[in-house]
Write a protein that holds these residues in place. Structure first.
Motif, PDB file in Angstrom:
ATOM      1  N   ILE A  29      -8.154 -13.468   1.646  1.00 40.00           N
ATOM      2  CA  ILE A  29      -8.113 -12.243   2.331  1.00 40.00           C
ATOM      3  C   ILE A  29      -7.246 -11.081   1.826  1.00 40.00           C
ATOM      4  N   GLU A  30      -7.997  -9.956   1.749  1.00 41.62           N
ATOM      5  CA  GLU A  30      -7.010  -8.758   1.048  1.00 41.62           C
ATOM      6  C   GLU A  30      -6.735  -7.840   2.299  1.00 41.62           C
ATOM      7  N   LEU A  31      -5.631  -7.173   2.079  1.00 37.07           N
ATOM      8  CA  LEU A  31      -4.987  -6.314   3.261  1.00 37.07           C
ATOM      9  C   LEU A  31      -4.394  -5.025   2.509  1.00 37.07           C
ATOM     10  N   ARG A  32      -4.566  -4.332   3.228  1.00 34.40           N
ATOM     11  CA  ARG A  32      -3.653  -2.864   2.670  1.00 34.40           C
ATOM     12  C   ARG A  32      -2.465  -2.968   3.645  1.00 34.40           C
ATOM     13  N   VAL A  33      -1.164  -3.070   3.103  1.00 33.47           N
ATOM     14  CA  VAL A  33      -0.102  -3.076   4.121  1.00 33.47           C
ATOM     15  C   VAL A  33       0.960  -1.850   4.028  1.00 33.47           C
ATOM     16  N   ASN A  34       1.622  -1.601   4.916  1.00 38.94           N
ATOM     17  CA  ASN A  34       2.407  -0.458   5.096  1.00 38.94           C
ATOM     18  C   ASN A  34       3.656  -0.365   4.033  1.00 38.94           C
ATOM     19  N   ARG A  35       3.297  -0.524   2.662  1.00 45.58           N
ATOM     20  CA  ARG A  35       4.224  -0.268   1.727  1.00 45.58           C
ATOM     21  C   ARG A  35       3.423   0.795   1.036  1.00 45.58           C
ATOM     22  N   PHE A  36       4.110   1.969   0.525  1.00 45.70           N
ATOM     23  CA  PHE A  36       3.331   3.101   0.100  1.00 45.70           C
ATOM     24  C   PHE A  36       3.897   3.516  -1.386  1.00 45.70           C
ATOM     25  N   GLY A  37       2.848   3.849  -2.193  1.00 45.38           N
ATOM     26  CA  GLY A  37       3.476   4.457  -3.504  1.00 45.38           C
ATOM     27  C   GLY A  37       3.026   5.997  -3.592  1.00 45.38           C
ATOM     28  N   THR A  63       0.566 -16.175  -1.436  1.00 42.09           N
ATOM     29  CA  THR A  63       0.500 -14.737  -1.174  1.00 42.09           C
ATOM     30  C   THR A  63       0.214 -14.096  -2.866  1.00 42.09           C
ATOM     31  N   ALA A  64      -0.519 -12.886  -3.004  1.00 41.08           N
ATOM     32  CA  ALA A  64      -0.559 -12.238  -4.106  1.00 41.08           C
ATOM     33  C   ALA A  64      -0.594 -10.681  -4.180  1.00 41.08           C
ATOM     34  N   ILE A  65       0.082  -9.839  -4.835  1.00 40.35           N
ATOM     35  CA  ILE A  65      -0.214  -8.511  -4.792  1.00 40.35           C
ATOM     36  C   ILE A  65      -0.924  -8.005  -5.836  1.00 40.35           C
ATOM     37  N   GLY A  66      -1.494  -6.767  -5.648  1.00 44.43           N
ATOM     38  CA  GLY A  66      -1.931  -6.029  -6.883  1.00 44.43           C
ATOM     39  C   GLY A  66      -1.117  -5.408  -7.640  1.00 44.43           C
ATOM     40  N   LYS A  67      -1.168  -5.718  -9.160  1.00 43.97           N
ATOM     41  CA  LYS A  67      -0.056  -5.094  -9.924  1.00 43.97           C
ATOM     42  C   LYS A  67      -0.436  -3.545  -9.819  1.00 43.97           C
ATOM     43  N   THR A  68      -1.439  -3.124 -10.057  1.00 39.65           N
ATOM     44  CA  THR A  68      -1.539  -1.582 -10.058  1.00 39.65           C
ATOM     45  C   THR A  68      -0.959  -0.809  -8.962  1.00 39.65           C
ATOM     46  N   GLU A  69      -1.299  -1.364  -7.667  1.00 33.05           N
ATOM     47  CA  GLU A  69      -0.702  -0.687  -6.532  1.00 33.05           C
ATOM     48  C   GLU A  69       1.003  -0.979  -6.453  1.00 33.05           C
ATOM     49  N   TRP A  70       1.393  -2.014  -6.763  1.00 30.14           N
ATOM     50  CA  TRP A  70       2.769  -2.342  -6.788  1.00 30.14           C
ATOM     51  C   TRP A  70       3.483  -1.418  -7.890  1.00 30.14           C
ATOM     52  N   GLU A  71       2.970  -1.232  -8.897  1.00 30.23           N
ATOM     53  CA  GLU A  71       3.561  -0.237  -9.976  1.00 30.23           C
ATOM     54  C   GLU A  71       3.498   1.229  -9.604  1.00 30.23           C
ATOM     55  N   ALA A  72       2.668   1.451  -8.299  1.00 28.00           N
ATOM     56  CA  ALA A  72       2.796   2.904  -7.736  1.00 28.00           C
ATOM     57  C   ALA A  72       3.899   3.100  -7.079  1.00 28.00           C
ATOM     58  N   LEU A  73       4.549   2.157  -6.429  1.00 36.10           N
ATOM     59  CA  LEU A  73       5.701   2.236  -5.717  1.00 36.10           C
ATOM     60  C   LEU A  73       6.776   2.705  -6.583  1.00 36.10           C
ATOM     61  N   GLU A 121      13.412  -2.795  -2.191  1.00 35.64           N
ATOM     62  CA  GLU A 121      12.395  -3.055  -1.374  1.00 35.64           C
ATOM     63  C   GLU A 121      11.213  -3.207  -2.352  1.00 35.64           C
ATOM     64  N   LYS A 122      11.032  -2.544  -3.395  1.00 34.68           N
ATOM     65  CA  LYS A 122       9.971  -2.744  -4.444  1.00 34.68           C
ATOM     66  C   LYS A 122      10.109  -4.172  -5.026  1.00 34.68           C
ATOM     67  N   LYS A 123      11.244  -4.628  -5.462  1.00 37.63           N
ATOM     68  CA  LYS A 123      11.775  -5.733  -6.006  1.00 37.63           C
ATOM     69  C   LYS A 123      11.241  -6.762  -4.905  1.00 37.63           C
ATOM     70  N   THR A 124      11.656  -6.790  -3.777  1.00 42.58           N
ATOM     71  CA  THR A 124      11.496  -7.877  -2.645  1.00 42.58           C
ATOM     72  C   THR A 124       9.909  -7.957  -2.568  1.00 42.58           C
ATOM     73  N   ILE A 125       9.104  -6.967  -2.626  1.00 41.94           N
ATOM     74  CA  ILE A 125       7.585  -6.909  -2.416  1.00 41.94           C
ATOM     75  C   ILE A 125       7.024  -7.934  -3.456  1.00 41.94           C
ATOM     76  N   ILE A 126       7.466  -7.740  -4.653  1.00 41.24           N
ATOM     77  CA  ILE A 126       6.813  -8.460  -5.860  1.00 41.24           C
ATOM     78  C   ILE A 126       7.483 -10.004  -5.992  1.00 41.24           C
TER      79      ILE A 126
END
Length: 1020
Positions: free
Chosen positions: A85-93, A199-209, A217-222
């Motif tokens: 399942i893929e979600l958008r979560v409230n962490r914004f870049g 869990t897995a996160i998208g690299k592109t979206e994470w790098e936008a943070l 927080e950015k480190k914690t997410i990954i």
């Protein structure tokens, strides 16, 4: 039994595949035609694809549909399908021109053992109350459940109130602007679904943070995510991404996924079915994926993992399986290995079990079938156990080793490998390692030399069979030079000994005594001067004897001339004979050189022939001995003539003439009267007296004369030291030349050991706790013993007395670094000084003669030859572990060192089988040393280890674990279960066998990276 008996193997996994039911997709919509084409496309994936993660946004509809197809027999090659399942979560870049705020895409990978109802009820329903709209959306609210209808309504409202046109569907816009609370999602993941999802996160979206927003927080997410998903254009850039993550200090478990939204035929689109380069080494289960999340070495991004490439390219170096069967008509009732068939993983296999359950038996049998030369060290297949004569159970069983290429090696368990058999398996029985580590150090060093030799490339081995042969071959020319230098040293030492003898007090004293003796002889001779007798005065008698006396006078006048001729001829004859000897020696030397040249041609001719070269174009020799032979013939003729001039058979030689004159003179004197005879006799006596006096006084070239002896004293006083110093300088130059030749051999050794030195440098991090140093230097061999074989401890001098004499020599050795040029020169000077002068404190450097300090049967030349030939300095490669030399290591440390060499330096790519390598090591050493190197070794060869130590079986992440057990109640039947560490059945065996209890192993989870299991799962 387990489903994956061979343990963890490499397969392709694509964990991000969308379906026609996804909110965003390009398959043509949720139609029957689209679905049929979609399933067919998945079925057309290459054989390597075994696992798919069916991905959808918020919903599980696509996963349910794919499962329906699978249950109807479709997708036969796909072993595992996981719901994602893929979600958008409230962490914004950063702000995006297209989507407003970039949101982190969080993927939840659920276990396939969960039902869709459980996921929907306990996860999707639980997160509904936390949904929010993106912060850049104004004037729109969202209430209710995030159904497709509600998302479409949300999207419609957003598009209606937007200040610019949005060219996307209402459903897509609604989904893109709906996000969920990150903390809530993770509280559920780590709560109800702990151990049941990753869990897995998208690299592109994470790098936008933005780092300047909140780096923590950015480190914690990954770092909280099990994986990071990326869709690569090319796998070659994967390592760059990982390096960047490492630089940023974040988790780099990066998986390349297709993120498929299109069919595979859309080759221009990156997000298409099959466009994934991810290989995972794990069981095709969710538990296998959890193990990957704990071990990055199980991830490979690229075309093919190196292990599979090696297995494909060298199938004869990988054991596929081992089987054991009872031979027909066997009278043995015991079962033992009946119908034993074990498939083996190509990477690392750990064979475990309690004592006496058959672990080592399997290792012995593999070694036997692999033609190990170490069969004398078998622990199971030996005469006191399975090969016990009555009954010899081994005769009843036959083993078969099947290789990946399909070939099979078979043998009765009662037979040993033939001595001429090729070693196909490197087997290290426990007793073999113990024997090497506990007994003769030479055997241990020899085994290390074998491993070092194997590390050399085939080209560097130069066709030689072992390190000693290679060193001997490459140092042959140097050793020839050394022998030539030794010959020169022998000559100069003889000269020095001669001069030192002349420089001794005893020698001078002996000459002075001889001079005194000669002086006394001269005085006595002068005292015996003949009494003069007057010449005859009687005129009549004078006239009568006139003719006779005239003849006597004539003879006396000729005799000195004749004596001079004799002396001159004898000297000329001596010189000519010397010339003849020298010429003959030169001719013989040239002949010897000719033979050496012929031998050289015979030796190097094959190389010229091999490369189609003409030997004479590179080397030729022209010798013309005719001038020398002609000169020799001339000198030989001169020698004959001179010899005949002195005396010959015709009685016409100088000596014959002199004798004739003396006879005639005597006869003439007999004719004289008494007075005249007396006078003539006086003249003869006087002449003889004068000649003898002159002989006593002599000349420089008259050995033993006063003048010659005085010349020797003059030489001692004026020239001897100069000549001695020159000779010593020549010897010093030769010693330097000899030492440099030994240094050339050291350089040769170091060149041979370059690969090992490079290994030690490359593995510096791994060796930080177990530092290995390797160098080559000159080692002192037997110097003290050999020195005192020549020099007596009972003779007066610096080295008198035991142990003081030995201590004195050791002190000189310690004060001079004999492995350096300055050190060896200083040592030799000190030795000679201590031999020639007594350096004991109470002796005030009294002079001593070396010869008087030697044992019977030894000469000064023998001693000098030993000292200056430097044979006591031999090349030695120094292998140190920490601060300890090789001979200082304990058996356990030697064992660790040997295993490190086998695991890392041994360049053989045949399977390596080790029986209980941890036996002599403490647990800390096992973990710090062996674990690291076993992990490295399995990257280049198949490893099979028999062990009961969890540090090896678990910490090494063995791809396959084989639990062997024996049922004595069932006729000693040996059986096993086999699989991977992540398999629950095998995991239970690991816990029970290796640790005995579940909690003990679970406390080591963080160290060993073992999947944590609940007591309920364990049945505890």
């Amino acid at each position: 039994m387990t489903n994956f008996k061979r343990g963890s193997e490499w397969n392709k996994w694509d964990l991000h595949v969308h379906t026609p039911k996804s909110i965003i997709q390009h398959y043509g919509g949720d139609t029957d035609d689209a679905w049929e084409k979609y399933i067919t496309d998945l079925e057309s994936l290459s054989e390597e694809f075994k696992v798919l993660g069916i991905n959808d946004y918020i919903f599980l509809d696509g996963y349910k549909k794919v499962k329906e197809y699978k249950e109807k027999g479709r997708l036969p090659k796909i072993e595992l399908i996981l719901p994602v399942i893929e979600l958008r979560v409230n962490r914004f870049g950063n702000l995006s021109n297209d989507d407003g705020w970039k949101r982190v895409n969080l993927h939840i990978i659920f276990s396939n053992n969960l039902t869709t109802e459980e996921i929907e009820e306990q996860f999707l329903s639980a997160i509904q109350h936390s949904k929010k709209i993106s912060p850049d959306v104004e004037g729109v609210d969202f209430v209710g459940v995030a159904s497709k209808n509600n998302l479409e309504k949300l999207g419609h409202d957003i598009k209606r109130t937007a200040k610019k046109e949005i060219n996307k569907s209402d459903l897509e816009v609604g989904f893109n602007n709906l996000n969920y609370d990150y903390d809530l999602v993770y509280s559920i993941v780590n709560g109800y679904f702990k151990g049941k999802c990753l869990t897995a996160i998208g690299k592109t979206e994470w790098e936008a943070l933005r780092w300047d927003g909140s780096a923590a927080e950015k480190k914690t997410i990954i770092n909280n995510a099990s994986f990071t998903f990326v869709s690569l254009d090319n796998p070659t850039i994967y390592e760059k991404h990982c390096e960047k993550f490492n630089e940023q200090g974040v988790r780099n478990y990066l998986l390349d996924c297709s993120d498929a939204h299109s069919f595979s035929e859309k080759s221009t689109e990156k997000d298409r079915i099959g466009n994934s380069f991810t290989w995972l080494k794990a069981d095709l289960t969710f538990e296998g994926l959890k193990q990957v999340a704990n071990d990055k070495s199980r991830i490979f991004i690229g075309d093919t993992p190196p292990l599979l490439e090696r297995r494909k390219n060298t199938p004869t170096k990988f054991i596929d399986s081992i089987s054991i069967e009872k031979v027909e008509n066997s009278g043995l009732t015991e079962k033992w290995f009946e119908n034993f068939q074990l498939e083996l993983n190509p990477s690392m296999v750990a064979i475990i079990g309690n004592k006496g359950q058959g672990k080592s038996a399997i290792a012995d049998i593999i070694g036997l079938l692999g033609n190990t030369p170490n069969y004398d060290d078998f622990s199971f297949l030996e005469r006191k156990k399975f090969r016990k004569p009555k009954p010899n159970r081994a005769e009843s069983f036959k083993g078969n080793l099947k290789w990946v290429d399909g070939s099979v090696d078979s043998n009765l368990l009662s037979n040993n490998p033939e001595e001429t058999s090729v070693e196909k398996v490197k087997y290290l029985p426990q007793s073999f390692i113990e024997k090497l580590c506990n007994e003769d150090l030479k055997d241990f060093e020899g085994e290390l030399r074998n491993v070092i030799f194997s590390h050399l490339s085939d080209s560097d081995k130069l066709g030689k069979n072992n390190l000693d042969e290679l060193i001997e071959f490459q140092s042959e020319i140097i050793n020839d030079d050394i022998e030539e230098i030794k010959g020169k040293l022998q000559s100069v030492n003889k000269r020095i000994i001669e001069l030192e003898k002349k420089n001794s007090e005893s020698y001078r004293k002996a000459i002075e005594e001889r001079i005194k003796e000669k002086d006394n002889e001269l005085k006595a001779h002068d005292a015996s001067k003949p009494t003069p007798i007057e010449a005859p005065t009687d005129e009549t008698a004078i006239e009568k004897n006139k003719e006779v006396t005239n003849r006597i006078s004539a003879i006396r006048e000729q005799l000195p001339t004749l004596n001079n001729e004799i002396d001159k001829t004898q000297k000329s004859l001596a010189t000519t004979k010397i010339d003849i000897a020298e010429i003959e020696k030169v001719i013989q030397t040239i002949g010897s050189f000719e033979r050496q040249f012929d031998n050289l041609k015979s030796e190097i001719q094959p190389t010229f022939y091999k490369h189609s070269l003409i030997l004479t174009d590179s080397i030729s020799l022209t010798i013309n001995k005719e001038p020398l032979e002609s000169l020799l013939k001339t000198r030989q003729g001169q020698s004959i003539a001179l010899n005949q001039a002195i005396t010959n058979e015709g009685k016409t030689g100088f000596l014959d003439k002199k004798e004739a004159f003396n006879i005639e003179l005597q006869q003439l004197q007999e004719k004289l009267d008494e007075q005249s005879r007396a006078y003539q006799k006086f003249l003869d006596t006087k002449k003889a007296w004068e000649e003898k006096r002159q002989t006593i006084i002599g000349s420089d070239d008259k050995e033993g004369s006063i003048t010659a002896l005085q010349s020797q004293i003059s030489y001692i006083e004026k020239q001897l030291i100069i000549d001695l110093d020159k000779a010593k300088e020549i010897r010093k130059a030769l010693t330097i030349e000899l030492f440099k030749k030994k240094e050339e051999i050291i350089l040769l050794y170091r060149k041979l050991f370059d690969p090992i030195t490079a290994f030690i440098q490359n593995y510096g991090t791994l060796l930080s706790e177990y530092k290995i140093e390797l160098d080559v230097d000159l080692k002192i061999i037997g110097l003290v013993e050999k020195f005192f074989d020549h020099v007596s401890l009972g003779s007066k001098g610096s080295f008198i007395g035991n142990p003081t004499g030995i201590e004195k020599l050791n002190h000189l050795i310690e004060n001079n670094a004999l492995d350096s040029l300055d050190g060896i020169l200083g040592f030799l000077d000190d030795i000679i000084l201590n031999l020639q002068t007594d350096q004991r404190e109470d002796q005030k450097e009294a002079k001593r003669e070396i010869e008087s300090q030697l044992k019977k049967g030894y000469s000064v030349l023998d001693l000098y030859t030993y000292l200056f030939n430097l044979d006591y300095l031999e090349p030695e490669y120094k292998l140190k572990l920490g601060d300890k030399n090789l001979d200082e290591l304990s058996p356990g440390e030697r064992g660790a060192l040997l295993l490190i060499f086998y695991l890392t330096l041994d360049q053989n790519d045949i399977p390596l089988v080790i029986d209980q390598p941890e036996e002599n090591l403490d647990n800390q050493s096992v973990f710090k040393i062996l674990v690291q190197f076993i992990k490295k070794a399995k990257e280049k060869r198949q490893i099979i280890i028999v062990t009961h130590n969890p540090n090896l079986a678990v910490a090494c992440n063995a791809e396959q674990i084989v639990h062997v057990s024996m049922t004595k109640e069932n006729e000693n039947l040996v059986s096993f279960i086999s699989g991977s560490l992540e398999n629950p059945t095998i995991n239970s065996a690991v816990i029970n066998i290796l640790e005995g209890t579940y909690p003990a192993l679970n406390t080591r989870t963080n160290t060993y990276k073992v999947i944590e299991r609940t007591t309920q799962e364990m049945g505890i």
